[in-house]
Scaffold this motif. Sequence first.
Motif, PDB file in Angstrom:
ATOM      1  N   ALA A   1       0.619  -1.066   0.042  1.00  8.33           N
ATOM      2  CA  ALA A   1       0.064   0.108  -0.128  1.00  8.33           C
ATOM      3  C   ALA A   1       0.759   1.167   0.004  1.00  8.33           C
ATOM      4  O   ALA A   1       1.979   1.461   0.621  1.00  8.33           O
ATOM      5  CB  ALA A   1      -0.789  -0.044   1.279  1.00  8.33           C
TER       6      ALA A   1
ATOM      7  N   GLY B   1       1.204   5.575   0.788  1.00  7.61           N
ATOM      8  CA  GLY B   1       0.782   6.375   1.749  1.00  7.61           C
ATOM      9  C   GLY B   1       1.428   6.562   3.061  1.00  7.61           C
ATOM     10  O   GLY B   1       2.518   5.830   3.259  1.00  7.61           O
ATOM     11  N   SER B   2       0.641   7.209   4.120  1.00 13.71           N
ATOM     12  CA  SER B   2       1.222   7.285   5.599  1.00 13.71           C
ATOM     13  C   SER B   2       1.106   5.843   6.232  1.00 13.71           C
ATOM     14  O   SER B   2       0.633   4.912   5.649  1.00 13.71           O
ATOM     15  CB  SER B   2       0.293   8.259   6.090  1.00 13.71           C
ATOM     16  OG  SER B   2      -0.740   7.848   6.337  1.00 13.71           O
TER      17      SER B   2
ATOM     18  N   GLU C   1      -2.459   5.173   6.853  1.00 17.73           N
ATOM     19  CA  GLU C   1      -2.898   4.541   5.688  1.00 17.73           C
ATOM     20  C   GLU C   1      -2.920   3.001   5.434  1.00 17.73           C
ATOM     21  O   GLU C   1      -3.476   2.187   5.073  1.00 17.73           O
ATOM     22  CB  GLU C   1      -2.878   5.406   4.385  1.00 17.73           C
ATOM     23  CG  GLU C   1      -3.443   6.706   4.387  1.00 17.73           C
ATOM     24  CD  GLU C   1      -3.120   7.469   3.283  1.00 17.73           C
ATOM     25  OE1 GLU C   1      -3.813   8.027   2.296  1.00 17.73           O
ATOM     26  OE2 GLU C   1      -1.888   7.789   3.167  1.00 17.73           O
ATOM     27  N   ARG C   2      -1.419   2.793   5.617  1.00 22.26           N
ATOM     28  CA  ARG C   2      -0.841   1.301   5.252  1.00 22.26           C
ATOM     29  C   ARG C   2      -1.277   0.587   6.374  1.00 22.26           C
ATOM     30  O   ARG C   2      -1.384  -0.644   6.344  1.00 22.26           O
ATOM     31  CB  ARG C   2       0.809   1.450   5.039  1.00 22.26           C
ATOM     32  CG  ARG C   2       1.047   2.206   4.037  1.00 22.26           C
ATOM     33  CD  ARG C   2       2.484   2.146   3.724  1.00 22.26           C
ATOM     34  NE  ARG C   2       3.297   3.146   4.417  1.00 22.26           N
ATOM     35  CZ  ARG C   2       4.180   2.621   5.537  1.00 22.26           C
ATOM     36  NH1 ARG C   2       4.501   1.295   5.708  1.00 22.26           N
ATOM     37  NH2 ARG C   2       4.742   3.761   6.376  1.00 22.26           N
TER      38      ARG C   2
ATOM     39  N   LEU D   1      -3.989   0.797   8.152  1.00 23.64           N
ATOM     40  CA  LEU D   1      -5.498   0.308   7.924  1.00 23.64           C
ATOM     41  C   LEU D   1      -5.689  -0.604   6.968  1.00 23.64           C
ATOM     42  O   LEU D   1      -6.532  -1.429   6.878  1.00 23.64           O
ATOM     43  CB  LEU D   1      -6.378   1.691   7.616  1.00 23.64           C
ATOM     44  CG  LEU D   1      -6.736   2.494   8.674  1.00 23.64           C
ATOM     45  CD1 LEU D   1      -7.353   3.861   8.323  1.00 23.64           C
ATOM     46  CD2 LEU D   1      -7.471   1.953   9.927  1.00 23.64           C
ATOM     47  N   ALA D   2      -4.935  -0.237   5.761  1.00 21.44           N
ATOM     48  CA  ALA D   2      -4.938  -1.266   4.583  1.00 21.44           C
ATOM     49  C   ALA D   2      -4.621  -2.915   5.092  1.00 21.44           C
ATOM     50  O   ALA D   2      -5.035  -3.941   4.422  1.00 21.44           O
ATOM     51  CB  ALA D   2      -3.992  -1.066   3.596  1.00 21.44           C
TER      52      ALA D   2
ATOM     53  N   THR E   1      -5.764  12.720  12.338  1.00 18.07           N
ATOM     54  CA  THR E   1      -5.474  11.713  11.365  1.00 18.07           C
ATOM     55  C   THR E   1      -6.762  11.410  10.372  1.00 18.07           C
ATOM     56  O   THR E   1      -6.198  11.172   9.441  1.00 18.07           O
ATOM     57  CB  THR E   1      -5.386  10.430  12.120  1.00 18.07           C
ATOM     58  OG1 THR E   1      -4.191  10.757  13.184  1.00 18.07           O
ATOM     59  CG2 THR E   1      -4.676   9.155  11.397  1.00 18.07           C
ATOM     60  N   GLU E   2      -7.846  11.377  10.828  1.00 13.05           N
ATOM     61  CA  GLU E   2      -9.000  11.258   9.891  1.00 13.05           C
ATOM     62  C   GLU E   2      -8.907  12.248   9.045  1.00 13.05           C
ATOM     63  O   GLU E   2      -9.417  12.206   7.605  1.00 13.05           O
ATOM     64  CB  GLU E   2     -10.201  11.182  10.513  1.00 13.05           C
ATOM     65  CG  GLU E   2     -11.310  10.648   9.793  1.00 13.05           C
ATOM     66  CD  GLU E   2     -12.654  10.275  10.502  1.00 13.05           C
ATOM     67  OE1 GLU E   2     -13.694  10.049   9.684  1.00 13.05           O
ATOM     68  OE2 GLU E   2     -12.870  10.318  11.604  1.00 13.05           O
TER      69      GLU E   2
ATOM     70  N   HIS F   1      -6.584  11.875   6.285  1.00 21.54           N
ATOM     71  CA  HIS F   1      -6.834  10.502   5.350  1.00 21.54           C
ATOM     72  C   HIS F   1      -8.151  10.198   5.446  1.00 21.54           C
ATOM     73  O   HIS F   1      -8.728   8.889   5.855  1.00 21.54           O
ATOM     74  CB  HIS F   1      -5.921   9.485   5.904  1.00 21.54           C
ATOM     75  CG  HIS F   1      -4.595   9.825   6.132  1.00 21.54           C
ATOM     76  ND1 HIS F   1      -3.683  10.076   5.096  1.00 21.54           N
ATOM     77  CD2 HIS F   1      -3.810   9.821   7.388  1.00 21.54           C
ATOM     78  CE1 HIS F   1      -2.393  10.513   5.754  1.00 21.54           C
ATOM     79  NE2 HIS F   1      -2.438  10.290   6.991  1.00 21.54           N
TER      80      HIS F   1
ATOM     81  N   ALA G   1      -9.236   6.881   3.341  1.00 21.74           N
ATOM     82  CA  ALA G   1      -8.660   5.686   3.986  1.00 21.74           C
ATOM     83  C   ALA G   1      -9.522   5.315   5.049  1.00 21.74           C
ATOM     84  O   ALA G   1      -9.812   4.191   5.490  1.00 21.74           O
ATOM     85  CB  ALA G   1      -7.228   5.898   4.356  1.00 21.74           C
TER      86      ALA G   1
ATOM     87  N   ARG H   1     -13.101   4.167   4.001  1.00 27.74           N
ATOM     88  CA  ARG H   1     -12.937   2.961   3.530  1.00 27.74           C
ATOM     89  C   ARG H   1     -12.586   1.662   4.766  1.00 27.74           C
ATOM     90  O   ARG H   1     -13.432   0.711   4.344  1.00 27.74           O
ATOM     91  CB  ARG H   1     -11.937   3.060   2.340  1.00 27.74           C
ATOM     92  CG  ARG H   1     -11.440   1.455   1.595  1.00 27.74           C
ATOM     93  CD  ARG H   1     -10.584   1.658   0.502  1.00 27.74           C
ATOM     94  NE  ARG H   1      -9.254   2.075   0.955  1.00 27.74           N
ATOM     95  CZ  ARG H   1      -8.717   3.463   0.773  1.00 27.74           C
ATOM     96  NH1 ARG H   1      -9.657   4.293  -0.099  1.00 27.74           N
ATOM     97  NH2 ARG H   1      -7.726   3.965   0.844  1.00 27.74           N
TER      98      ARG H   1
END
Length: 605
Positions: free
Chosen positions: A455, A457-458, A461-462, A464-465, A489-490, A493, A496, A499
Motif C-alpha cells: 500500500a 501513503g502514510s 493508511e498502510r 488500515l490497509a 489523522t482522519e 486521510h 482511508a 474505506r
Amino acid sequence: MGHLLSRQRSSAAEPAATARPVHTSAASTTAPAEPATTSLDVSMERLAGNKGAWAAAPLSERIAVLKEIRARLLDELVPWARAAASIRCATSESAVAQDCLVTALTGTSQIDAYLASLEHLQRYGCLPKPPTSTAASGQTVVDVFPTNWRERRLNVQGAGGVTARLYLQAGKPETQGHFYRGPHSGKLAVVLGAGNQHFLALSDVLHLTFVEGCVCMLKYHPLMAPVAPYIDRVLEPLARRGFYASATSPELAVAQQLLYSPLTDSVHITGGAATHDAIVWGSDPAEQARRRAANDPLLKVPISSELGCVTPWLVVPGQWSSEEITHHARMLTEAIANNCSCNCLAPKVVMLADGWEQADEFVAAVKSELALRNLPAPYYPGLRQRYEAFKQAYPQAEAISAQPADRGAACGEPLPYLVNELPTWPAEPSNEYAFRVEPFAPVVTFAKVPADAAARGSLAERFLAAAVPAANNDLWGSLSCTVLVHPATEAAHPAAVQRALDDLQFGSVVVNSWSVTGFIMPQGHWGGYQDGTQTIADVGSGIGAVHNSYMYDYTQKAVVRTPFVSSLHTQPERYAPLTLGPAKFLAGLIHGGPLGALRMALSRS
C-alpha cells in the motif's frame, strides 16, 4: 455470552386476566418433577393457543402493551439492580448504581425507539424512513441517529455527538417491517437468555415480540434466577394476555423440552457457538459429525443467535497528546475489566501499528491503569478454567494485580489481569490461540500489525490497509469492533478511514468508543455481520440481529461514531464515581424527565 442448558426453575404466566406467574422452588427441581413438567406444558400450550391472537393484534394494542411495560420499568429498577449485582458477587453501592443506570438506559431507549416506529406506522401507514446515502460498495446506508432536533439536543448520546449509520445488505430490497407488511399466522419463539448480562433477556424478548410478532417463552440462564421475578413483572402486560411466559428451572430436560417441543416455531439464543451447535446438531461430537454430514439438524425450526466474538480494537497511529493516551487507556481498561471481562464485546485483541512511535507508551498506560482498577470477582461458570487455558497458551503473559473489588466475595479470590503481547502479527493466525478462542476471562492481547508493504501513503493508511483484512479474516467472530482514530489523522486521510469503516465486517463498528455504545443504540444493528452467507453449519457470531428499531429487513451492520474524547466514554470508577442516589436520579430522568427524576429521588428502594 454463554447459556448453560441446566440448573433453573420454572415459572409460567396465565393468558387470562387472572393469570399469575407460577414459580417452582429450586429444591423441587433437583430431579425431573412431574408438576414442573406439567406447568411447562400448560405454559407452552397457552402460548401456542394465543400466538394467532398476538399476530393479529392491532397496532393500538401493541402500543398499549409496550407503554404498560415501559411504565413498570422504574418500579422494579433498584431491587432488580441489587439482584443483578449479587449475581456477580458485587457488594458495593456503586455496582448497584451501575446496574440501575445501565438497565434504565438500555430498556428505556429500546422501548421508546420501538414506540416511535409503531406510532409512526399507526399514524401514517408506514414505518419512518431516515435519510439514506450510497456507500462506495453501492449498498444503501441509512442515517438512523440522530434524525431530529429532540435526538440532537435532548438525548444524552445525541447531545454528546454520537451518530449511527445502518448499512443494508447489498442486493437486497430496502424494505421495512416484514411482519407488519405481511403478518404471519402466529409464532412461538423460545428465547434462551444470556448468563452474563441480566438486561439482555428483556431486550431479546422485546425484539421478538414487537419486531418479529412472536409470543415468547423465555428460558432464563441458571445464573439469572435472582433477577427473573423483576423481569417477569416488567413483562407482565404480555404475560397477562398470554403472550409471554418464562422458565427458570435448572434442569437440562426443561431446556430440551422447550427447544424440541412440537409447539416451538423458532429459537433465539444469546450465548456461545458451542451451545448453539449442541442445540442444532446434538451435544455428542459423533452425533454432530453424522448430522452435519447428512445435513440433518436435530433442531427442526429456525434459530437466530448472538454468539460473541474475539473483539478487536484497531488503534490507528497518529499524534496523540498525553491526555488523550490516558483517556483511551482508561476507557480500554474499563472495557477489559467490566463484568470480569465476561462480555461478548470485551476487547480481546488490540491491534497496534508496527512503527507507531507511541504504541509502547499506550500499552504502558493501559497496564498502569489496570494496576489501579479493582479486580472483579470471577463469578462466571468456567472462568477460572478459561483463564488457566489462556495462561498456559501464553506463559509469558504479564499478570497485573490490583486490589479486589469485593473482599471475601463468595465467588472466590479474584484473578490478576493477564496482558499478552505479540511482537508482530503471526504468520499463521489460524493457529493463534488468542485469535480463535473467546476467553470470557480478564485477559487481553496486544499485537503489532506490520503496515501493508504494497500500500502507498502514510503509516496510518498502510496500517488500515493491513489491519482491516486481518481483523476480518484472522479473528474469530464478527459481532463488534472498535476503531480509535484521532480527528487530525482522519482529517488528513478521510478516504482511508471511510474505506476502513465500510470494509470492516463486524455487526457493530464503533469509532472512538467501546462497542457497548453500539449495543445501547436501539436504532442500530446488534448481532454478527450479516451478508446472507451465515448458516447454522458455520454460524460465527450468529444469524440475524436485534434492536433495529426502524425494522429494516436486511441489515448488515451499524457504524457508530463518537468524539475522540468524550464524557460519554466509559471510565474506571475511581475517575467517574457513581453512587446509588445520583444513579436513581439519572435513571428517572432518562425514563420520565424531571418528574421521573423526582420520583426516583424520593423513592425508598
